[in-house]
Design a protein around this motif. Structure first.
Motif, PDB file in Angstrom:
ATOM      1  N   LEU A  28      30.665 -21.507 -34.794  1.00 11.53           N
ATOM      2  CA  LEU A  28      30.572 -20.803 -33.510  1.00 11.53           C
ATOM      3  C   LEU A  28      29.182 -20.969 -32.898  1.00 11.53           C
ATOM      4  O   LEU A  28      29.042 -21.268 -31.703  1.00 11.53           O
ATOM      5  N   MET A  29      28.142 -20.819 -33.727  1.00 15.60           N
ATOM      6  CA  MET A  29      26.770 -20.927 -33.225  1.00 15.60           C
ATOM      7  C   MET A  29      26.436 -22.351 -32.781  1.00 15.60           C
ATOM      8  O   MET A  29      25.764 -22.549 -31.768  1.00 15.60           O
ATOM      9  N   GLN A  30      26.888 -23.341 -33.541  1.00 12.61           N
ATOM     10  CA  GLN A  30      26.660 -24.733 -33.141  1.00 12.61           C
ATOM     11  C   GLN A  30      27.332 -25.026 -31.800  1.00 12.61           C
ATOM     12  O   GLN A  30      26.754 -25.695 -30.937  1.00 12.61           O
ATOM     13  N   SER A  31      28.532 -24.514 -31.620  1.00 14.77           N
ATOM     14  CA  SER A  31      29.276 -24.759 -30.386  1.00 14.77           C
ATOM     15  C   SER A  31      28.632 -24.063 -29.191  1.00 14.77           C
ATOM     16  O   SER A  31      28.557 -24.631 -28.093  1.00 14.77           O
ATOM     17  N   ILE A  32      28.161 -22.842 -29.413  1.00 13.89           N
ATOM     18  CA  ILE A  32      27.498 -22.108 -28.335  1.00 13.89           C
ATOM     19  C   ILE A  32      26.196 -22.807 -27.941  1.00 13.89           C
ATOM     20  O   ILE A  32      25.873 -22.944 -26.762  1.00 13.89           O
ATOM     21  N   SER A  33      25.453 -23.261 -28.968  1.00 14.06           N
ATOM     22  CA  SER A  33      24.133 -23.852 -28.724  1.00 14.06           C
ATOM     23  C   SER A  33      24.217 -25.264 -28.150  1.00 14.06           C
ATOM     24  O   SER A  33      23.478 -25.618 -27.236  1.00 14.06           O
ATOM     25  N   HIS A  34      25.111 -26.093 -28.689  1.00 17.21           N
ATOM     26  CA  HIS A  34      25.088 -27.523 -28.361  1.00 17.21           C
ATOM     27  C   HIS A  34      26.430 -28.100 -27.887  1.00 17.21           C
ATOM     28  O   HIS A  34      26.561 -29.311 -27.766  1.00 17.21           O
ATOM     29  N   LYS A  36      30.992 -28.041 -27.690  1.00 14.58           N
ATOM     30  CA  LYS A  36      32.137 -28.086 -28.599  1.00 14.58           C
ATOM     31  C   LYS A  36      32.138 -29.334 -29.488  1.00 14.58           C
ATOM     32  O   LYS A  36      32.645 -29.294 -30.618  1.00 14.58           O
ATOM     33  N   LYS A  37      31.552 -30.453 -29.014  1.00 12.61           N
ATOM     34  CA  LYS A  37      31.512 -31.663 -29.849  1.00 12.61           C
ATOM     35  C   LYS A  37      30.679 -31.423 -31.108  1.00 12.61           C
ATOM     36  O   LYS A  37      31.035 -31.886 -32.199  1.00 12.61           O
ATOM     37  N   ALA A  38      29.583 -30.697 -30.960  1.00 13.16           N
ATOM     38  CA  ALA A  38      28.751 -30.360 -32.116  1.00 13.16           C
ATOM     39  C   ALA A  38      29.527 -29.466 -33.080  1.00 13.16           C
ATOM     40  O   ALA A  38      29.476 -29.642 -34.302  1.00 13.16           O
ATOM     41  N   GLY A  39      30.264 -28.517 -32.520  1.00  7.59           N
ATOM     42  CA  GLY A  39      31.074 -27.628 -33.351  1.00  7.59           C
ATOM     43  C   GLY A  39      32.164 -28.380 -34.093  1.00  7.59           C
ATOM     44  O   GLY A  39      32.398 -28.150 -35.279  1.00  7.59           O
ATOM     45  N   LEU A  40      32.831 -29.308 -33.401  1.00  5.89           N
ATOM     46  CA  LEU A  40      33.917 -30.074 -34.013  1.00  5.89           C
ATOM     47  C   LEU A  40      33.396 -31.012 -35.104  1.00  5.89           C
ATOM     48  O   LEU A  40      34.070 -31.222 -36.118  1.00  5.89           O
ATOM     49  N   ALA A  41      32.212 -31.574 -34.897  1.00  8.26           N
ATOM     50  CA  ALA A  41      31.613 -32.430 -35.926  1.00  8.26           C
ATOM     51  C   ALA A  41      31.311 -31.616 -37.186  1.00  8.26           C
ATOM     52  O   ALA A  41      31.548 -32.073 -38.316  1.00  8.26           O
ATOM     53  N   THR A  42      30.818 -30.400 -36.993  1.00  8.92           N
ATOM     54  CA  THR A  42      30.548 -29.511 -38.124  1.00  8.92           C
ATOM     55  C   THR A  42      31.838 -29.145 -38.843  1.00  8.92           C
ATOM     56  O   THR A  42      31.896 -29.152 -40.084  1.00  8.92           O
ATOM     57  N   VAL A  43      32.868 -28.837 -38.070  1.00 10.80           N
ATOM     58  CA  VAL A  43      34.180 -28.501 -38.645  1.00 10.80           C
ATOM     59  C   VAL A  43      34.704 -29.643 -39.500  1.00 10.80           C
ATOM     60  O   VAL A  43      35.179 -29.441 -40.628  1.00 10.80           O
ATOM     61  N   PRO A 105      18.684 -25.990 -34.585  1.00  9.72           N
ATOM     62  CA  PRO A 105      18.194 -27.264 -34.034  1.00  9.72           C
ATOM     63  C   PRO A 105      19.340 -28.184 -33.627  1.00  9.72           C
ATOM     64  O   PRO A 105      20.418 -28.144 -34.216  1.00  9.72           O
ATOM     65  N   LYS A 106      19.086 -29.012 -32.644  1.00  8.86           N
ATOM     66  CA  LYS A 106      20.102 -29.948 -32.167  1.00  8.86           C
ATOM     67  C   LYS A 106      20.129 -31.168 -33.080  1.00  8.86           C
ATOM     68  O   LYS A 106      19.097 -31.727 -33.430  1.00  8.86           O
ATOM     69  N   GLN A 111      25.003 -36.372 -38.133  1.00 10.48           N
ATOM     70  CA  GLN A 111      24.185 -35.461 -38.932  1.00 10.48           C
ATOM     71  C   GLN A 111      24.907 -34.141 -39.189  1.00 10.48           C
ATOM     72  O   GLN A 111      24.844 -33.592 -40.283  1.00 10.48           O
ATOM     73  N   LEU A 112      25.609 -33.656 -38.172  1.00  5.47           N
ATOM     74  CA  LEU A 112      26.334 -32.398 -38.316  1.00  5.47           C
ATOM     75  C   LEU A 112      27.506 -32.538 -39.284  1.00  5.47           C
ATOM     76  O   LEU A 112      27.791 -31.631 -40.069  1.00  5.47           O
ATOM     77  N   PHE A 113      28.194 -33.687 -39.213  1.00  2.46           N
ATOM     78  CA  PHE A 113      29.292 -33.936 -40.155  1.00  2.46           C
ATOM     79  C   PHE A 113      28.759 -33.941 -41.584  1.00  2.46           C
ATOM     80  O   PHE A 113      29.324 -33.298 -42.477  1.00  2.46           O
TER      81      PHE A 113
END
Length: 208
Positions: A28-34, A36-43, A105-106, A111-113
């Motif tokens: 949620l925090m990654q998606s808010i900050s950077h 939805k693509k950042a959030g999906l990569a983390t997921v 951090p962005k 990197q997020l994956f």
């Protein structure tokens, strides 16, 4: 093949994925900050890591099931005890949700994956949780135990991926809703407690 057990497992996994925890809050925090693509990569990284834990549990526990029925029963009892312990920890925790995205951090999608994957794989609590959860949901007397563990693992991954991805995509709306409804955290807290206790009882009374 008992489909009712698989349905119960799906509902339990869904409730746990929705309940606030380090992983979905981080998404949620990654998606808010950077975005939805950042959030999906983390997921994607987090869910991929579950395959490692599924493999460890599948091959380890399946051998114990075949070799020693009493040891298998002990695993189920310890698993149920662990789930009750998790319910107690949630009960003692603060139900409020604190959203702070300023210090994240962005990073690139790759990197997020990688970070999400390592977060999951290097967390021994995930294997312990799978060890507690999966044996009580074996759903067939004819299908190989390793295959059943993998079915449960992939089902867990699919349900978690759908819910975590929805959190990433709807991050802005979810964040706004949490800020407007301060008590939502307490409702989710009790949902998590009920699910942990319910699964523990189910595991204790389930039959191989």
């Amino acid at each position: 093949m008992n489909y009712d057990i698989l349905i119960s497992f799906t509902f339990a996994t869904s409730a746990l994925a929705i309940s606030p925890g380090p992983d979905n809050i981080y998404v949620l925090m990654q998606s808010i900050s950077h975005g939805k693509k950042a959030g999906l990569a983390t997921v994607s990284g987090l869910i991929s890591g579950c395959l490692v834990h599924t493999t460890l549990v599948a091959f380890g526990v399946s051998v114990l099931i075949k070799e020693n029925e009493s040891l298998y029963l002990m695993i189920k009892i310890l698993g149920a005890t662990y789930l009750l312990y998790l319910a107690y920890k949630v009960f003692r925790s603060d139900g409020s949700l604190h959203l702070n995205s300023e210090s994240i951090p962005k990073k690139s999608g790759k990197q997020l994956f990688k970070q999400g994957f390592l977060m999951n794989v290097l967390n021994p609590k995930v294997s312990l949780f799978f060890l507690a959860l999966f044996p009580g949901f074996l759903f067939s007397n004819t299908i190989n135990e390793v295959t059943q563990f993998y079915v449960l693992g992939f089902l867990f991954m699919a349900v978690s991926f759908i819910i975590f991805s929805s959190i990433a995509i709807l991050a802005g709306s979810i964040s706004s809703y949490i800020k407007q409804h301060k008590h939502i955290g307490n409702y989710l807290k009790w949902l998590q407690i009920i699910v942990f206790v319910g699964i523990a009882v189910f595991i204790l009374f389930s039959k191989k």
